[in-house]
Design a protein around this motif. Structure first.
Motif, PDB file in Angstrom:
ATOM      1  N   ASN A 109       1.063  -1.218  -0.084  1.00  0.00           N
ATOM      2  CA  ASN A 109      -0.254  -0.337  -0.008  1.00  0.00           C
ATOM      3  C   ASN A 109       0.259   0.916  -0.038  1.00  0.00           C
ATOM      4  O   ASN A 109       2.070   0.994   0.090  1.00  0.00           O
ATOM      5  CB  ASN A 109      -1.020   0.055   1.055  1.00  0.00           C
ATOM      6  CG  ASN A 109      -0.862   0.468   2.538  1.00  0.00           C
ATOM      7  OD1 ASN A 109       1.143  -0.071   2.441  1.00  0.00           O
ATOM      8  ND2 ASN A 109      -0.851  -0.209   3.961  1.00  0.00           N
ATOM      9  N   THR A 110       0.248   2.144  -0.227  1.00  0.00           N
ATOM     10  CA  THR A 110       1.227   3.758   0.042  1.00  0.00           C
ATOM     11  C   THR A 110       0.543   4.292   1.798  1.00  0.00           C
ATOM     12  O   THR A 110      -0.939   3.721   1.829  1.00  0.00           O
ATOM     13  CB  THR A 110       0.220   4.837  -1.580  1.00  0.00           C
ATOM     14  OG1 THR A 110      -0.706   4.891  -0.881  1.00  0.00           O
ATOM     15  CG2 THR A 110       0.787   3.516  -2.559  1.00  0.00           C
ATOM     16  N   CYS A 111       0.910   6.152   1.447  1.00  0.00           N
ATOM     17  CA  CYS A 111       0.935   6.847   2.920  1.00  0.00           C
ATOM     18  C   CYS A 111      -0.707   6.874   2.119  1.00  0.00           C
ATOM     19  O   CYS A 111      -1.589   7.111   3.287  1.00  0.00           O
ATOM     20  CB  CYS A 111       1.693   7.798   2.510  1.00  0.00           C
ATOM     21  SG  CYS A 111       0.937   9.601   3.889  1.00  0.00           S
ATOM     22  N   ALA A 112      -1.336   7.430   1.333  1.00  0.00           N
ATOM     23  CA  ALA A 112      -2.189   7.780   0.448  1.00  0.00           C
ATOM     24  C   ALA A 112      -3.403   6.843   1.585  1.00  0.00           C
ATOM     25  O   ALA A 112      -4.946   6.984   1.464  1.00  0.00           O
ATOM     26  CB  ALA A 112      -2.541   8.246  -0.548  1.00  0.00           C
ATOM     27  N   TRP A 138       2.212   0.147   5.643  1.00  0.00           N
ATOM     28  CA  TRP A 138       2.084   2.225   5.853  1.00  0.00           C
ATOM     29  C   TRP A 138       0.749   1.736   6.772  1.00  0.00           C
ATOM     30  O   TRP A 138      -0.563   1.417   6.542  1.00  0.00           O
ATOM     31  CB  TRP A 138       1.569   3.122   4.869  1.00  0.00           C
ATOM     32  CG  TRP A 138       2.833   3.823   3.647  1.00  0.00           C
ATOM     33  CD1 TRP A 138       3.079   2.605   2.938  1.00  0.00           C
ATOM     34  CD2 TRP A 138       3.005   4.771   4.018  1.00  0.00           C
ATOM     35  NE1 TRP A 138       4.435   3.420   2.232  1.00  0.00           N
ATOM     36  CE2 TRP A 138       4.000   4.864   3.183  1.00  0.00           C
ATOM     37  CE3 TRP A 138       3.415   6.228   5.199  1.00  0.00           C
ATOM     38  CZ2 TRP A 138       5.489   5.841   2.668  1.00  0.00           C
ATOM     39  CZ3 TRP A 138       4.563   6.431   5.109  1.00  0.00           C
ATOM     40  CH2 TRP A 138       5.099   6.765   3.757  1.00  0.00           C
ATOM     41  N   PHE A 139       0.274   2.573   7.457  1.00  0.00           N
ATOM     42  CA  PHE A 139      -1.058   3.042   8.985  1.00  0.00           C
ATOM     43  C   PHE A 139      -1.158   4.007   8.601  1.00  0.00           C
ATOM     44  O   PHE A 139      -0.056   5.127   8.950  1.00  0.00           O
ATOM     45  CB  PHE A 139      -0.837   2.008  10.113  1.00  0.00           C
ATOM     46  CG  PHE A 139      -0.599   0.495   9.703  1.00  0.00           C
ATOM     47  CD1 PHE A 139      -1.431  -0.671   9.956  1.00  0.00           C
ATOM     48  CD2 PHE A 139       0.846   0.222   9.995  1.00  0.00           C
ATOM     49  CE1 PHE A 139      -0.933  -1.530   9.835  1.00  0.00           C
ATOM     50  CE2 PHE A 139       1.400  -1.085   9.598  1.00  0.00           C
ATOM     51  CZ  PHE A 139       0.196  -2.127  10.115  1.00  0.00           C
ATOM     52  N   ASN A 140      -2.629   4.175  10.121  1.00  0.00           N
ATOM     53  CA  ASN A 140      -2.994   5.814  10.054  1.00  0.00           C
ATOM     54  C   ASN A 140      -3.596   5.530  11.370  1.00  0.00           C
ATOM     55  O   ASN A 140      -4.318   5.199  11.159  1.00  0.00           O
ATOM     56  CB  ASN A 140      -3.070   6.374   8.854  1.00  0.00           C
ATOM     57  CG  ASN A 140      -4.955   6.352   8.796  1.00  0.00           C
ATOM     58  OD1 ASN A 140      -5.419   6.177   9.336  1.00  0.00           O
ATOM     59  ND2 ASN A 140      -4.767   6.050   7.341  1.00  0.00           N
ATOM     60  N   VAL A 141      -3.323   6.201  12.272  1.00  0.00           N
ATOM     61  CA  VAL A 141      -4.723   6.308  13.604  1.00  0.00           C
ATOM     62  C   VAL A 141      -4.753   7.247  13.078  1.00  0.00           C
ATOM     63  O   VAL A 141      -3.735   8.968  13.826  1.00  0.00           O
ATOM     64  CB  VAL A 141      -3.335   5.567  14.550  1.00  0.00           C
ATOM     65  CG1 VAL A 141      -1.906   6.253  14.255  1.00  0.00           C
ATOM     66  CG2 VAL A 141      -3.928   5.945  15.987  1.00  0.00           C
ATOM     67  N   ARG A 142      -5.851   7.597  14.474  1.00  0.00           N
ATOM     68  CA  ARG A 142      -6.473   9.236  14.436  1.00  0.00           C
ATOM     69  C   ARG A 142      -5.813   9.030  15.800  1.00  0.00           C
ATOM     70  O   ARG A 142      -6.444   8.448  17.058  1.00  0.00           O
ATOM     71  CB  ARG A 142      -8.278   8.899  14.523  1.00  0.00           C
ATOM     72  CG  ARG A 142      -8.632  10.345  14.838  1.00  0.00           C
ATOM     73  CD  ARG A 142      -7.855  11.190  13.867  1.00  0.00           C
ATOM     74  NE  ARG A 142      -9.661  12.560  13.789  1.00  0.00           N
ATOM     75  CZ  ARG A 142      -9.065  13.573  12.853  1.00  0.00           C
ATOM     76  NH1 ARG A 142      -7.442  13.560  12.482  1.00  0.00           N
ATOM     77  NH2 ARG A 142      -9.531  14.632  13.192  1.00  0.00           N
ATOM     78  N   VAL A 143      -5.329  10.622  16.574  1.00  0.00           N
ATOM     79  CA  VAL A 143      -5.380  10.829  17.925  1.00  0.00           C
ATOM     80  C   VAL A 143      -6.642  11.613  17.841  1.00  0.00           C
ATOM     81  O   VAL A 143      -5.747  12.804  17.621  1.00  0.00           O
ATOM     82  CB  VAL A 143      -3.798  11.545  18.268  1.00  0.00           C
ATOM     83  CG1 VAL A 143      -3.556  11.473  19.969  1.00  0.00           C
ATOM     84  CG2 VAL A 143      -3.419   9.732  17.984  1.00  0.00           C
ATOM     85  N   THR A 144      -7.375  11.827  18.871  1.00  0.00           N
ATOM     86  CA  THR A 144      -8.015  13.010  19.100  1.00  0.00           C
ATOM     87  C   THR A 144      -8.085  13.749  20.231  1.00  0.00           C
ATOM     88  O   THR A 144      -6.959  13.272  21.836  1.00  0.00           O
ATOM     89  CB  THR A 144      -9.164  12.215  19.818  1.00  0.00           C
ATOM     90  OG1 THR A 144      -9.790  11.384  20.520  1.00  0.00           O
ATOM     91  CG2 THR A 144      -9.854  11.396  18.131  1.00  0.00           C
ATOM     92  N   LEU A 181      -3.241  15.295   5.513  1.00  0.00           N
ATOM     93  CA  LEU A 181      -2.061  14.570   5.576  1.00  0.00           C
ATOM     94  C   LEU A 181      -0.959  14.391   4.860  1.00  0.00           C
ATOM     95  O   LEU A 181      -1.073  14.823   4.409  1.00  0.00           O
ATOM     96  CB  LEU A 181      -3.085  12.654   4.467  1.00  0.00           C
ATOM     97  CG  LEU A 181      -2.715  11.465   5.476  1.00  0.00           C
ATOM     98  CD1 LEU A 181      -3.059  10.581   6.521  1.00  0.00           C
ATOM     99  CD2 LEU A 181      -3.129  10.276   3.887  1.00  0.00           C
ATOM    100  N   GLU A 182      -0.207  13.841   6.422  1.00  0.00           N
ATOM    101  CA  GLU A 182       0.629  13.754   6.287  1.00  0.00           C
ATOM    102  C   GLU A 182       1.553  12.735   6.149  1.00  0.00           C
ATOM    103  O   GLU A 182       2.071  11.635   6.278  1.00  0.00           O
ATOM    104  CB  GLU A 182       2.221  14.916   7.358  1.00  0.00           C
ATOM    105  CG  GLU A 182       3.968  14.880   6.706  1.00  0.00           C
ATOM    106  CD  GLU A 182       3.637  16.030   6.159  1.00  0.00           C
ATOM    107  OE1 GLU A 182       4.208  15.475   4.822  1.00  0.00           O
ATOM    108  OE2 GLU A 182       3.832  16.920   6.402  1.00  0.00           O
ATOM    109  N   CYS A 183       2.454  12.849   4.478  1.00  0.00           N
ATOM    110  CA  CYS A 183       3.658  11.622   4.185  1.00  0.00           C
ATOM    111  C   CYS A 183       4.549  12.352   3.359  1.00  0.00           C
ATOM    112  O   CYS A 183       5.658  11.162   2.964  1.00  0.00           O
ATOM    113  CB  CYS A 183       2.462  11.174   2.296  1.00  0.00           C
ATOM    114  SG  CYS A 183       0.599  10.437   2.682  1.00  0.00           S
TER     115      CYS A 183
END
Length: 245
Positions: A109-112, A138-144, A181-183
């Motif tokens: 996968n990619t950052c996006a 690549w992963f993303n996590v929401r920090v609230t 989103l920062e890549c």
């Protein structure tokens, strides 16, 4: 008159003798031709090998190769060839479980299009999300932001990566300055050869009053393959814990 008749008779006799000579010559030529034809036939028979003695000699000199034996064919197909195939299967099994093959450790996968890990609170509780894998990813996590008090509290998160024995994966974390989103710009990274790589990030409100803005962010995490084994049976473990550093 008599002299003329004698001359005529002489000419006639000469012609008769000449004719007989031609006939004789033709006969001799015919005989010679028959004789030559007979010789040609004899030579032809000799060249064709019709003489029984000659034919026998030629036959005795001809040696045919011995036919293949059924036993030898069975040995060839049942031992040498079959053994090679068995070895090939053993090698394939060993390679698939003991070492990486070029191209198999790259990310799919990619950052996006990174895999979402869900969300954790950056200023209350201590939520933890985890993931496992065997290749780059690549992963993303929401920090609230969840603390709405008058006094400001910063957002914090700790990201840890544990590589499996015999492998080395590095950790890269991307924190955007705004809620995007920062890549490309790496905020923090860990490229240690130790088993565990970890980084801590912090942003938002300080120790003063609240800033009145929502400091929630989507943090991008990259697990990058470096060296060693890269197989489905040897997995790394990633964890993201909120409200800690």
């Amino acid at each position: 008159m008599q002299t003329s008749q004698k001359a005529t008779r002489s000419i006639s006799l000469s012609r008769l003798f000449l004719g007989l000579g031609v006939v004789a010559i033709a006969g001799v030529a015919a005989l010679v031709g028959c004789a030559e034809g007979s010789d040609t036939d004899v030579y032809g028979e000799s060249a064709l090998g019709t003489d029984p003695d000659d034919a026998g000699e030629e036959t005795s000199k001809t040696v045919l190769p011995a036919p293949s034996q059924g036993t030898d064919a069975g040995k060839d197909s049942g031992s040498a060839d079959a053994g090679t195939k068995v070895d090939s299967g053993a090698d394939a099994g060993a390679d698939s479980g003991t070492g990486p093959v070029t191209g198999t450790c790259t990310t799919s996968n990619t950052c996006a299009t990174g895999t979402s890990l869900g969300s954790v609170s950056g200023d209350t509780k201590s939520d933890v999300v985890t993931a496992q894998g065997s290749t780059s990813q690549w992963f993303n996590v929401r920090v609230t932001e969840d603390d709405t008090g008058i006094f400001g509290t910063s957002e914090r998160a700790k990201v840890s990566l544990t590589s499996p024995p015999g492998s080395n994966f590095d950790l890269y974390v991307y924190l955007p300055s705004s809620d995007t989103l920062e890549c490309s710009a790496v905020t923090k990274s860990s490229t240690s050869t130790a088993a565990v790589d970890s980084v801590s990030i912090e942003w938002g409100e300080g120790s003063g009053l609240a800033n009145g803005s929502d400091d929630s962010r989507t943090v991008t995490v990259e697990v990058r393959y470096v060296s060693g084994t890269c197989a489905a049976g040897t997995k790394w473990t990633l964890s993201v814990q909120g409200n800690t550093n």
